[in-house]
Each structure stands twice: as structure tokens, then as C-alpha cells.
Design a protein around this motif. Structure first.
Motif, PDB file in Angstrom:
ATOM      1  N   UNK A 184      19.360 -19.541  21.852  1.00 62.47           N
ATOM      2  CA  UNK A 184      20.320 -20.652  21.609  1.00 62.47           C
ATOM      3  C   UNK A 184      21.718 -20.023  21.580  1.00 62.47           C
ATOM      4  N   UNK A 185      22.356 -20.723  22.270  1.00 64.64           N
ATOM      5  CA  UNK A 185      24.090 -20.436  22.372  1.00 64.64           C
ATOM      6  C   UNK A 185      24.927 -21.534  21.967  1.00 64.64           C
ATOM      7  N   UNK A 186      25.921 -21.085  21.454  1.00 66.83           N
ATOM      8  CA  UNK A 186      26.973 -21.909  21.260  1.00 66.83           C
ATOM      9  C   UNK A 186      28.086 -21.464  22.265  1.00 66.83           C
ATOM     10  N   UNK A 187      28.699 -22.409  23.172  1.00 64.05           N
ATOM     11  CA  UNK A 187      29.576 -22.251  24.190  1.00 64.05           C
ATOM     12  C   UNK A 187      30.821 -23.109  23.869  1.00 64.05           C
ATOM     13  N   UNK A 188      31.801 -22.465  24.408  1.00 65.59           N
ATOM     14  CA  UNK A 188      32.960 -23.280  24.447  1.00 65.59           C
ATOM     15  C   UNK A 188      33.731 -23.082  25.943  1.00 65.59           C
ATOM     16  N   UNK A 198      31.236 -17.505  23.568  1.00 69.62           N
ATOM     17  CA  UNK A 198      29.946 -17.964  23.807  1.00 69.62           C
ATOM     18  C   UNK A 198      29.434 -17.063  22.475  1.00 69.62           C
ATOM     19  N   UNK A 199      28.396 -17.559  21.787  1.00 66.97           N
ATOM     20  CA  UNK A 199      27.820 -16.993  20.596  1.00 66.97           C
ATOM     21  C   UNK A 199      26.224 -17.258  20.808  1.00 66.97           C
ATOM     22  N   UNK A 200      25.615 -16.118  20.894  1.00 68.10           N
ATOM     23  CA  UNK A 200      23.995 -16.142  20.741  1.00 68.10           C
ATOM     24  C   UNK A 200      23.499 -16.078  19.418  1.00 68.10           C
ATOM     25  N   UNK A 201      22.986 -17.008  18.951  1.00 72.58           N
ATOM     26  CA  UNK A 201      22.508 -17.661  17.694  1.00 72.58           C
ATOM     27  C   UNK A 201      20.993 -17.220  17.551  1.00 72.58           C
ATOM     28  N   UNK A 202      20.948 -16.088  16.521  1.00 74.01           N
ATOM     29  CA  UNK A 202      19.491 -15.749  16.444  1.00 74.01           C
ATOM     30  C   UNK A 202      18.724 -16.727  15.630  1.00 74.01           C
ATOM     31  N   UNK A 252      28.245 -22.631  11.405  1.00 73.59           N
ATOM     32  CA  UNK A 252      28.966 -21.503  11.812  1.00 73.59           C
ATOM     33  C   UNK A 252      30.309 -21.676  12.226  1.00 73.59           C
ATOM     34  N   UNK A 253      31.261 -20.844  11.878  1.00 73.18           N
ATOM     35  CA  UNK A 253      32.650 -21.162  12.168  1.00 73.18           C
ATOM     36  C   UNK A 253      32.915 -20.985  13.505  1.00 73.18           C
ATOM     37  N   UNK A 254      33.834 -21.976  13.941  1.00 74.79           N
ATOM     38  CA  UNK A 254      34.035 -21.940  15.359  1.00 74.79           C
ATOM     39  C   UNK A 254      34.238 -20.673  16.117  1.00 74.79           C
ATOM     40  N   UNK A 255      35.290 -20.102  15.304  1.00 82.53           N
ATOM     41  CA  UNK A 255      35.664 -18.564  15.934  1.00 82.53           C
ATOM     42  C   UNK A 255      34.778 -17.306  15.406  1.00 82.53           C
ATOM     43  N   UNK A 256      33.507 -17.983  14.785  1.00 82.84           N
ATOM     44  CA  UNK A 256      32.667 -16.769  14.394  1.00 82.84           C
ATOM     45  C   UNK A 256      31.579 -16.187  15.229  1.00 82.84           C
ATOM     46  N   UNK A 257      30.971 -15.181  14.689  1.00 80.53           N
ATOM     47  CA  UNK A 257      30.055 -14.633  15.558  1.00 80.53           C
ATOM     48  C   UNK A 257      28.688 -14.848  15.289  1.00 80.53           C
ATOM     49  N   UNK A 258      27.662 -14.235  15.590  1.00 77.64           N
ATOM     50  CA  UNK A 258      26.268 -14.594  15.340  1.00 77.64           C
ATOM     51  C   UNK A 258      25.981 -14.356  13.809  1.00 77.64           C
TER      52      UNK A 258
END
Length: 457
Positions: A184-188, A198-202, A252-258
Motif C-alpha cells: 500500500x503506497x500513499x503517492x503525491x 511516497x510513503x509505503x504503508x505497512x 496519516x499526516x500528509x508530510x508524515x512517514x510510515x
């Protein structure tokens, strides 16, 4: 719009017959007849994507989500309906079966599918979208396929069926997942058409995460009890309800990490489509369509009716409160695209007939609903009792117009003509019915999502 994808289909497959039945050819029609008067401010194209299998799939195994994508479009300008076109998206498989030259291009994990779910204009590219790991395909202004699009080599995997273009920044946000290699990836993507974040969400297992929500500060992820099973011997992926899987909402904060995802427990349910989300004083409000249970292959009734709900999310307290907004079976919620990520007063849904021809259930009819979320009221427009209607997309009358000053566009089937119309409803006089109908020469099969693409974008 639900589909029982966990069991074999009967010989009389509903998704290959009636108003779902695929059309067999591509056509171009010009100078379409119109009943009523088209607003002259509508200058652009209304495009809608949906499954339209090429050839004759096996009725025992075909599922609605598996048909090759076909985009249907109507071009409006200066009060005229200039053309209607329908075109299959040319994946290599589709192009080969049509006897055409293969377009080739980039691939993700070797996946190549004609996207069948949505269509979006972004950074000068008209993209047909699908989830699960395949790339989007780019189309030209007349719906011819250009080829797969990987955001100029910056897309780390597949994309998704749903995206949100932030009205403030013009950037594209999405949550992508893959079936073949779970992630699962959050992408902008920035306005230059390149993925910049890109954030790879566990996430454990193989959840079906069809859509997501976006506020000014957060991304909301729906990790719910509908999951993919192991593929069949033929390589087909199917989904089912998993009682053992907790239902949870990720914040998830927009600028956050996994590691910054806050997971909040939710009562078991499933969400295909949110309408919009916004936040104020640390509390997030989401309007969405929810099912209490879906794809439960062991139940006598594998799907429960959907309804429009309001979720109040308090991350500090770790709570999610669900409240019904409209108990009627609705789907495909939409809002003014200028209001996305902020507070919207109005929203639009497609009213589903829960049991056409069924016994013991009151028929509501099919139509479109305008919801006033502040007052808790609604207006309804119903189509012909033997007809049907698809998703309604809101188009502002002008860039600075009021939130509901504009038009709602949707394809609807007219049984008296045995063909479809493009309906144009005035949002501020919704229940009065269409101010114009563009009469198409053919039926548009029931499908998924679309957008209005204004001239100049």
C-alpha cells in the motif's frame, strides 16, 4: 454497484445482460440531437469509464470488475453536442485482438490491463485508471489510446482507481495497492506530472482499498474486512469478507512517514467510496457510503444495502463515531471538485433500486440525489421506472460560482428509445429534472466513474 466476486456466476450472468451488457462496436456520432437547452458555459467533454469485455467471456466466471475498459464521451460546446465516441482502451491484449499494432510501453510486474474504472485529467495527461497494480493508460482528446503512463518514470508501482487533485496546490494524491505483490503506497504527484512523495504503508494481508480520503493536513486509509483470496488456478483474484480482520481507519499526516500512521478502530463495515473529508480544531469529518457487510460468501445475502454516513474522527481521543445521513441505498458519492479537502455543504449520490423486480421489497426507483449536509435534507430526481442512471458529476457554472451553482451530468438509459442520454441537471433546481438531454445513438452500459474535462485543461 456491488458484485459478488467470491462465487462462480450463474449461466445467466447479470453483468453480461440487460443494461450491463457490453456493446460490440466503437462508433462516432456527430451533431447529436438535444431536448431542452444546453448551457453555453459547458465547453468540454464528459467522459465515463467502465467495463466492456471484448469478445465472449465465460458467463460462469465473468465478474463486472474484470471487463476491459471502454470510455464513453460527449463533446459539448456553445450550446451544441458536437460528438459522441466510445473507445476501448488499447492494452496489448485489446490491441492484439482487434488486429492493431501493439503500443507497448512501461509495465509494473508485467501487468497490462485496459483500465476500466475512472478517467482523470492531470498535468496535461488524460488518464484511464484502474487499481490493483496496473499502470494508467493515457488517451488523446478523441479517446484514442496513447499508451501506458508511468508519470515520466517516477511511478514506483501501479496507480489506483481514485485520485484527488488538491484544489489549493493542483497536485494529485492517491493511495495505491497491488494484488500480485502486496503493498500500500500513499503517492503525491506534482503539477509537473512527476511523483514527488511516497510513503509505503505497512498493512497486513491483501485488503481491498478501493478509495481513500484527503483533508488539508491528513490522508485517511480504509483498512476494512474485505480482502483478496489466493488466486485461482487460472490466475483470477477474488475478494471476500474476513470476520477475523479488524476494521480500522488510518490517519496519516500528509508530510508524515510510515511510522506516523495512527490506526483507529471502526465498527466492521466496508467503504468503496467517500464523498469528501475536512478537519477543524483537530477533528476530522468524513461523508462516505458504507456497507455493514459485503462479499460474505457464506451469508444467504452477501451484500447489505449501502447508506450515506458521517464519520466524526477524533485522533486525540482515538475514536471514530458513525452516524447515518441517508438510509436509502446510494452509491458513487461526489462533491464539487473545488471543495475537496475542505468543508462541503452539498453532495450528490446515485440512488440504487434495491430490488428491481424483486418480491417483498419496496421499489425506490433509480435516480440521483442532491444532499444538503448542513440542513440534513435532500432532493431527488428519478429516471424512467424501466431505466437507470449512472454516477452524477458536478460541474461549476464558473470558477467563482457558489458551491451548488452549476450542473450535474450523468448518463441515463431511456427505455423508450432503447438508448442512453446525457442528462444535464441544474444543481440549484435539482428535482425539476434535466434542463437538457443529449440523445446518444446507442446504449451506454452501466459502468463506473467519470469526469467533466473542461476545454483548456
Amino acid at each position: 454497484m456491488t458484485e459478488d466476486v467470491g462465487t462462480a456466476r450463474p449461466a445467466a450472468n447479470r453483468y453480461l445482460s440487460g443494461l450491463y451488457a457490453p456493446v460490440r462496436e466503437e462508433i462516432t456520432a456527430i451533431d447529436l440531437p438535444v431536448t431542452g437547452r444546453l448551457p453555453e458555459s459547458l465547453r468540454g467533454r464528459y467522459l465515463r469509464n467502465g467495463p466492456n469485455p471484448l469478445g465472449d467471456p465465460d458467463p460462469a466466471t465473468y465478474g463486472w470488475f474484470g471487463g476491459e475498459g471502454m470510455v464513453h464521451g460527449v463533446r459539448l460546446r456553445d450550446g451544441h453536442a458536437e460528438w459522441y465516441r466510445n473507445r476501448w482502451i488499447r492494452s496489448d491484449s485489446v490491441a492484439g485482438r482487434l488486429g492493431e499494432k501493439l503500443l507497448h510501453g512501461p509495465r509494473h510486474l508485467g501487468l497490462d490491463f485496459a483500465p476500466n474504472t475512472h478517467v482523470q485529467r492531470f498535468a496535461g495527461h488524460l488518464l484511464a485508471l484502474v487499481e490493483g497494480g496496473s499502470l494508467p493508460y493515457e488517451l488523446d482528446d478523441e479517446l484514442h489510446t496513447i499508451g501506458p503512463f508511468d508519470f515520466h518514470g517516477t511511478l514506483p508501482g501501479g496507480l489506483a482507481a481514485h485520485t484527488v487533485i488538491d484544489p489549493a496546490s493542483g497536485e494529485l494524491h492517491t493511495v495505491a495497492y497491488c494484488v500480485a505483490r502486496p503493498y500500500v503506497q500513499y503517492l503525491v504527484a506534482g503539477t509537473d506530472g512527476r511523483v514527488r512523495h511516497r510513503v509505503d504503508v505497512p498493512v497486513e494481508g491483501h485488503p481491498l482499498m478501493h478509495d481513500f480520503s484527503l483533508t488539508e493536513r491528513h490522508v485517511l486509509l480504509y483498512d476494512l474486512p474485505v480482502v483478496y483470496a489466493a488466486p485461482t488456478p487460472g490466475g483470477e483474484f477474488r475478494v471476500h469478507w474476513d470476520d477475523a480482520r479488524p476494521a480500522r481507519l488510518g490517519v496519516l499526516p500528509r508530510d508524515g512517514g510510515a511510522g506516523d500512521v495512527r490506526w483507529l478502530e471502526v465498527d466492521p463495515c466496508f467503504v468503496f467510496h467517500p464523498m469528501n473529508a475536512h478537519e477543524r480544531n483537530g477533528v476530522i469529518t468524513i461523508h462516505l457510503v458504507a456497507y455493514e457487510r459485503l462479499f460474505d460468501t457464506r451469508a444467504k445475502t452477501p451484500a447489505t444495502p449501502s447508506r450515506l454516513e458521517r464519520w466524526t474522527v477524533d485522533p486525540a481521543a482515538g475514536s471514530v463515531r458513525r452516524q447515518p445521513v441517508d438510509d436509502r441505498p446510494v452509491e458513487f458519492p461526489r462533491a464539487d471538485p473545488r471543495a475537496l479537502t475542505g468543508r462541503n455543504r452539498f453532495g450528490y449520490t446515485m440512488l440504487e433500486d434495491p430490488a428491481p423486480g424483486g418480491a417483498g421489497v419496496d421499489r425506490l426507483g433509480a435516480g440521483l440525489v442532491k444532499h444538503d449536509l448542513e440542513r440534513g435534507t435532500s432532493e431527488t430526481f428519478l429516471v424512467h421506472p424501466a431505466g437507470d442512471v449512472g454516477e452524477g458529476a458536478f460541474v461549476p457554472a464558473a470558477p467563482e460560482a457558489a458551491e451548488d451553482d452549476g450542473w450535474v451530468l450523468a448518463y441515463a438509459y431511456d427505455p423508450e428509445r432503447a438508448a442512453s442520454d446525457l442528462l444535464v441537471l441544474a444543481a440549484q433546481d435539482f428535482a425539476a429534472g434535466p434542463v437538457a438531454k443529449v440523445h446518444l445513438p446507442v446504449r451506454v452500459p452501466l459502468g463506473f466513474h467519470g469526469n467533466w474535462i473542461p476545454d483548456g485543461e
